[in-house]
Enzyme design. Structure first.
Site, PDB file in Angstrom:
ATOM      1  CG  ASP A  10       2.639  38.343 -20.017  1.00  0.00           C
ATOM      2  OD1 ASP A  10       3.145  37.273 -20.430  1.00  0.00           O
ATOM      3  OD2 ASP A  10       2.644  38.675 -18.822  1.00  0.00           O
TER       4      ASP A  10
ATOM      5  CG  HIS B  94       6.137  35.459 -20.939  1.00  0.00           C
ATOM      6  ND1 HIS B  94       6.321  36.805 -21.200  1.00  0.00           N
ATOM      7  CD2 HIS B  94       7.334  35.014 -20.486  1.00  0.00           C
ATOM      8  CE1 HIS B  94       7.567  37.147 -20.903  1.00  0.00           C
ATOM      9  NE2 HIS B  94       8.209  36.069 -20.473  1.00  0.00           N
TER      10      HIS B  94
ATOM     11  CD  GLU C  17      11.349  33.794 -18.984  1.00  0.00           C
ATOM     12  OE1 GLU C  17      11.990  34.841 -19.229  1.00  0.00           O
ATOM     13  OE2 GLU C  17      10.138  33.793 -18.709  1.00  0.00           O
TER      14      GLU C  17
ATOM     15  CG  ASP D  93      11.398  38.693 -20.797  1.00  0.00           C
ATOM     16  OD1 ASP D  93      10.969  37.531 -20.892  1.00  0.00           O
ATOM     17  OD2 ASP D  93      11.377  39.335 -19.733  1.00  0.00           O
TER      18      ASP D  93
ATOM     19  CD  GLU E  16       7.410  35.322 -16.794  1.00  0.00           C
ATOM     20  OE1 GLU E  16       8.344  34.863 -16.107  1.00  0.00           O
ATOM     21  OE2 GLU E  16       7.411  36.495 -17.207  1.00  0.00           O
ATOM     22  CD  GLU E  17       7.644  39.794 -17.995  1.00  0.00           C
ATOM     23  OE1 GLU E  17       7.903  39.973 -16.779  1.00  0.00           O
ATOM     24  OE2 GLU E  17       8.513  39.553 -18.847  1.00  0.00           O
TER      25      GLU E  17
ATOM     26  CG  HIS F 282      11.932  43.486 -17.598  1.00  0.00           C
ATOM     27  ND1 HIS F 282      11.369  43.184 -16.376  1.00  0.00           N
ATOM     28  CD2 HIS F 282      11.577  42.463 -18.416  1.00  0.00           C
ATOM     29  CE1 HIS F 282      10.719  42.041 -16.451  1.00  0.00           C
ATOM     30  NE2 HIS F 282      10.829  41.581 -17.689  1.00  0.00           N
TER      31      HIS F 282
END
Length: 383
Positions: A73, A71, A167, A104, A138-139, A353
């Site tokens: 995003d 992903h 991931e 990520d 995805e997020e 994150h």
């Protein structure tokens, strides 16, 4: 941001990291990837839905089909003043690459693409097909991204054989952990109905907090299953609870509870729902319960794909990777519906994150090499 050469993983990763692709905005990342893949002979398809941009790129029509999934995003960076350097200005400091999405998972995507470039250059007539499934959802809600693309591929009858989701799975060092499955996620939103009244006259009210307390305690204490050889036992957690008007002299008329199951393949969503309803009914509660299934558990047992990736990791790093199913959900849960062998492997996940997200810069080259070695194992012609 600079790196030696035009085709290194660091250069491409930095180009992607400079794009402020906060979910669901792709911010042009997929166009960058398309410009690298087209000269390799990939057929490119942009699949847009619900404000989400997805890229499906495929080279070859034969089988087996090896898919790299990821992903573009990222989650919001939070207060930029908390970052040592701007979150969308990739920076090298003390041997580490800093930016939102460094772990990520834009570094994995860059490694995918450069691995494909190197493999196709060395082996243009490889067996089978290589594909990339890249989403910008995805997020976020994860409705119009990988799930949508997988539904479309299934409707078209496209058959996939292997999938690596990039991931960030590594713990202490690159290559120590591969995710060969994930637990399912099931959320319940419970409203226990009482009767509002004055705390001085409890006989004229019905307190839903008091009524639900024993049931909630039993839910928290229940052993839902024992797990199995691949999954830990299913867990139950209350994530939010609320009642009352804010006044101290009012019996609340309603209790709201949000809870979540992370469940193993030893349980099913329907089985968990049934047991919860039976328990609440046994406690004679008046309630409304709404369910949201975030994803079913999936598992890839040791086989061709796990052997190829663990062998590639060992050859590149000398590490014996551990198979694991811990952690949250990923888009692997959607891909597993149409692909028999799915696993996740990527960078160290310690800062995902977080403010000042980063990975060791010297992990990018071996990550790319692991992906390339996997291509060589699965798709190199035998003759």
């Amino acid at each position: 941001m600079s790196a030696n050469g035009d085709n290194t993983v660091l250069t491409l990763a930095s180009e992607l990291l400079a794009r402020a692709s906060v979910t669901p905005d792709d911010a042009g990342c997929q166009a960058i990837l398309a410009s690298r893949l087209a000269p390799l002979g990939f057929q490119l398809e942009t699949i847009s839905a619900g404000g989400v941009t997805n890229l499906w790129a495929r080279r070859g029509q034969a089988r087996p089909v090896l898919v790299f999934a990821g992903h573009t995003d990222v989650v919001p960076p939070g207060p930029e003043t908390s970052w040592v350097s701007p979150p969308f200005a990739p920076s090298l400091r003390d041997g580490r690459l800093y930016a939102r999405g460094a772990a990520d998972m834009k570094s994995s995507i860059a490694a995918f693409v450069v691995a494909c470039e190197e493999f196709v250059a060395a082996c243009p007539d490889h067996e089978g097909a290589i594909a990339l499934l890249i989403t910008s959802d995805e997020e976020g809600p994860a409705v119009h991204g990988t799930r949508h693309v997988c539904d479309l591929l299934q409707a078209r009858g496209e058959q996939l054989d292997f999938c690596i989701v990039g991931e960030p799975t590594s713990g202490a060092v690159l290559g120590d952990t591969i995710k060969n499955g994930r637990r399912g996620s099931l959320t319940g939103r419970l409203r226990v109905i009482g009767k509002q009244g004055h705390v001085a006259y409890p006989h004229l009210a019905r307190n839903p907090v008091h009524q639900a307390a024993a049931a909630l305690a039993e839910l928290a204490a229940t052993q839902w299953d024992e797990g199995n050889a691949f999954f830990p036992p299913t867990t139950f957690q209350v994530s939010n609870i609320h009642a009352g008007t804010g006044a101290t002299n009012v019996v609340p008329g309603e209790l709201q509870v949000v809870f979540n199951f992370r469940f193993s393949s030893a349980s099913t969503a329907e089985g968990l729902k049934s047991r919860v309803h039976a328990l609440l009914d046994r406690h004679a509660l008046e309630y409304v319960l709404e369910w949201e299934l975030g994803g079913e558990p999936f598992l890839t047992e040791p086989g061709t794909l796990t052997a190829a990736v663990t062998s590639a990791i060992a050859a590149e790093t000398g590490i014996a990777a551990e198979l694991s199913t811990t952690g949250g959900t990923s888009d692997g849960r959607f891909i597993a519906r149409i692909c028999p062998q799915v696993l996740e492997f990527g960078p160290i996940n310690a800062t995902i994150h977080q403010v000042n997200e980063n990975i060791p810069a010297d992990s990018l080259e071996p990550l790319k090499n692991i992906y390339r070695r996997t291509l060589e194992t699965l798709l190199r012609p035998t003759a």
